[in-house]
Design an enzyme around this catalytic site. Structure first.
Site, mmCIF file in Angstrom:
data_model
loop_
_atom_site.group_PDB
_atom_site.id
_atom_site.type_symbol
_atom_site.label_atom_id
_atom_site.label_comp_id
_atom_site.label_asym_id
_atom_site.label_seq_id
_atom_site.Cartn_x
_atom_site.Cartn_y
_atom_site.Cartn_z
ATOM 1 N N SER A 81 -9.498 1.681 3.338
ATOM 2 C CA SER A 81 -8.729 2.478 2.422
ATOM 3 C C SER A 81 -7.715 1.689 1.582
ATOM 4 O O SER A 81 -7.224 2.204 0.588
ATOM 5 C CB SER A 81 -7.975 3.549 3.206
ATOM 6 O OG SER A 81 -7.022 2.958 4.064
ATOM 7 N N LYS A 91 0.850 -1.192 0.000
ATOM 8 C CA LYS A 91 0.000 0.000 0.000
ATOM 9 C C LYS A 91 0.888 1.246 0.000
ATOM 10 O O LYS A 91 1.921 1.277 0.691
ATOM 11 C CB LYS A 91 -0.871 -0.014 1.252
ATOM 12 C CG LYS A 91 -1.864 1.134 1.352
ATOM 13 C CD LYS A 91 -2.661 1.032 2.650
ATOM 14 C CE LYS A 91 -3.754 2.069 2.743
ATOM 15 N NZ LYS A 91 -4.504 1.946 4.007
ATOM 16 N N SER A 132 -9.387 -0.603 7.532
ATOM 17 C CA SER A 132 -8.868 -0.410 6.170
ATOM 18 C C SER A 132 -8.179 -1.616 5.549
ATOM 19 O O SER A 132 -7.851 -1.595 4.364
ATOM 20 C CB SER A 132 -7.916 0.781 6.133
ATOM 21 O OG SER A 132 -8.637 1.984 6.136
#
Lengths: 96, 487
Positions: free
Chosen positions: B154, B79, B178
């Site tokens: 997210s 990420k 997330s």
């Protein structure tokens, strides 16, 4: 509990330039979110201690051994403006 | 035959060990899948093809020499809030569009050392703030199960990449759900470890008392292997826990007999999609078939967790994001003096959700309001922890849906922050209490979208979490590949 927010004051504290449209939208949205969030007051009584960290640690120490710092050029590599191994900024006295 | 990029890391490790494939071949398969699907998914912000092939070749040498850790040669995605030395790290934000970190985050440093292969940096909500990935400054990620729907957030890019074979596994971050929520929406396994089990050094901070690094994998076994490689005390993070790390793979015994499983009553009420509730209930019945003792348990403060979270997380964020001031890195928009330069830089560099949270947090921490908001929220945090303590006195693990619904449509909740925040209602309490939780796929709804079940365990009982999740996964024996890939 109705919430009145001085958006301009908060934006100034946050060093955040907002357009008039953004301010209007945020005023309405923050009011809604804060009215919902204010529910915390319903259960948080005086006897309940606050928690800042779920898994508390005290005095986390490591051996105090000097190690080399990052090279200055690497530290400055991402800076928008540099002068003589330093970050350069505009004048720091506010202009009225 | 299943393509290499669609196999689990554990299967691939076995093929690599036996010399039946190479890391370079597996890496090429992932890169080819990215070529084919990235125009549709937008899961990556930066690709590191050359680096990946270089690392793969080196991993092949190590594997050939018989000196290879379990993660060696397996292609990974990170990420884009996890710092990578020499590789652009944007946090999904314009303000860091050109930022290149001078150091690695600890989890990636450990994986790189162990021979891992980096495919690239995945798209995410700006500064990890969001539940749909629509808050990325570089366009939304799309759900591989339905391109008109969100992947969750997210860490939506990491979830979509693993679901679609664009990576074998991935790391994400979980501050309020997330990792778990996008894992649920994309049909993969998502693990959020105990706060502090995995070092946060180099994880670009959102809410420091809640942030954790977690894993996206195609199987629970893979989650155990990947967690093993990144867990444990690290010198650069004072909040990383000194406790010894157990053998997580050894915990996967398949045996859940007499284990006490508590179904959270509050998690099946209003707002939960019927197919999600039914799917989770059916999976719980399978755990009972396997010999688990199933009962109901109440977490009475659940309602207040969301309120507390939306005070604590933005408050910490408003403080953490003060560092983006146009001085040391990132965007700068000139002004007459430093204060005007900073305000203009931040106004131009941050997107709407980040501005909303900075404003919310600044207000909640400002003079006169601190006690009423932040102070009270911290007390609620204590009550949430007490809820878990009471529940874990009676049960070994707790069960709920991961998210109230399956993947929703792009644009559906963009203009309604409160509705968006509600999609994390079941994942947020674990962050407030620091306890570990995992999302495992348990089936599809009537539209063919994945349903996730969340298991929660006491602090540092990842072994228990993984054992139950693995037993359930074996019992269900699902093959949840998105139609896009299965075709």
């Amino acid at each position: 509990m109705p919430v009145e927010i001085d958006i301009e004051h908060v934006a100034r504290l946050a060093r955040l330039e907002l357009t008039p449209e953004e301010m209007e939208r945020l005023r309405a949205q923050l009011r809604l979110i804060l009215e919902h969030a204010a529910k915390v007051g319903e259960v948080a009584t005086a006897e309940v201690p606050p928690t800042a960290w779920a898994i508390p640690r005290v005095n986390v120490l490591r051996p105090d051994e000097p190690t080399p710092s990052m090279p200055v050029e690497e530290v400055l590599a991402n800076a928008p403006e540099v002068e003589e191994d330093r970050f350069k900024v505009p004048r720091i006295v506010e202009v009225e | 035959m299943t393509e290499l990029c669609d196999r689990s890391a554990s299967e691939l490790a076995e093929l690599l060990r036996r010399g039946e494939t190479s890391s370079v071949e597996v890496t090429r398969a992932c890169l080819a899948r990215m070529d084919a699907l990235e125009p549709h998914l937008n899961a990556y912000l930066t690709r590191t093809d050359d680096l990946a092939l270089e690392q793969a070749a080196r991993a092949d040498e190590r594997i050939g020499a018989g000196d290879a850790p379990a993660v060696a040669g397996i292609p990974l995605a990170l990420k884009d809030v996890l710092s990578t030395r020499g590789v652009r790290t944007t946090c999904g934000s314009r303000i860091l569009e050109t930022y290149v970190p001078p150091f690695d985050c600890t989890p990636w440093a450990r994986l790189a050392e162990a021979g891992s292969v980096l495919l690239g940096k995945t798209n995410c909500d700006e500064f990890a703030m969001g539940s749909s990935n629509e808050n990325s400054a570089f366009g939304p990620v799309r759900n591989p199960f339905d391109l008109e729907r969100v992947p969750g957030g997210s860490s939506g890019g990491s979830a979509a990449a693993v679901a679609a074979g664009e990576a074998v596994w991935a790391l994400g971050t979980d501050t309020g759900g997330s990792v778990r929520q996008p894992a649920a929406l994309c049909g993969v396994v998502g693990l959020k470890p105990t706060y502090g089990l995995v070092s946060r050094y180099g994880l670009i901070a959102f809410a420091s008392s809640l942030d954790t690094v977690g894993t996206f994998t195609r199987s629970v076994r893979d989650a155990a292997v990947l967690l093993q490689a990144i867990a444990g005390k690290a010198p650069m993070d004072a909040t990383s826990l000194p406790d010894p790390v157990p053998d997580y793979v050894a915990a996967l015994t398949g045996d859940v007999r007499r284990l006490r499983v508590g179904v959270i009553s509050e998690a099946f009420g209003e707002g939960v999609q019927p197919a999600v509730a039914a799917g989770v209930r059916a999976a719980v019945d399978r755990l009972a078939d396997l010999g688990a003792d199933v009962g109901e348990v109440s977490l009475p403060q659940t309602d207040y967790a969301l309120s507390a979270y939306y005070l604590i997380a933005p408050s910490e964020a408003s403080s953490n994001l003060a560092r983006y001031d146009g001085v040391r890195y990132g965007l700068r928009v000139e002004g007459r003096d430093s204060v005007e330069m900073m305000a203009r830089t931040r106004g131009a560099g941050f997107g709407p959700e980040v501005k909303r949270r900075i404003m919310l947090g600044t207000y909640a921490l400002s003079a006169g309001y601190y006690e009423a908001y932040y102070g009270q929220a911290q007390k609620v945090r204590t009550l949430i922890i007490r809820d878990y303590e009471a529940a874990f006195a009676r049960y070994d693990v707790l069960v709920s849906p991961t998210s109230p619904t399956t993947a929703f449509r792009l644009g559906e909740k963009v203009d309604d922050p409160l509705a968006m925040y509600l999609s994390d209602v079941f994942t947020i309490p674990a962050n407030l209490a620091g306890v570990p939780a995992i999302s495992v796929p348990v089936g599809l709804d009537e539209a063919g979208l994945p349903i996730g079940l969340q298991l929660t365990a006491p602090v540092l009982r990842e072994d228990l979490l993984l054992r139950v999740a693995d037993a359930l996964e074996r019992e269900l024996a699902l093959d949840l590949r998105p139609p896009l890939v299965a075709a």
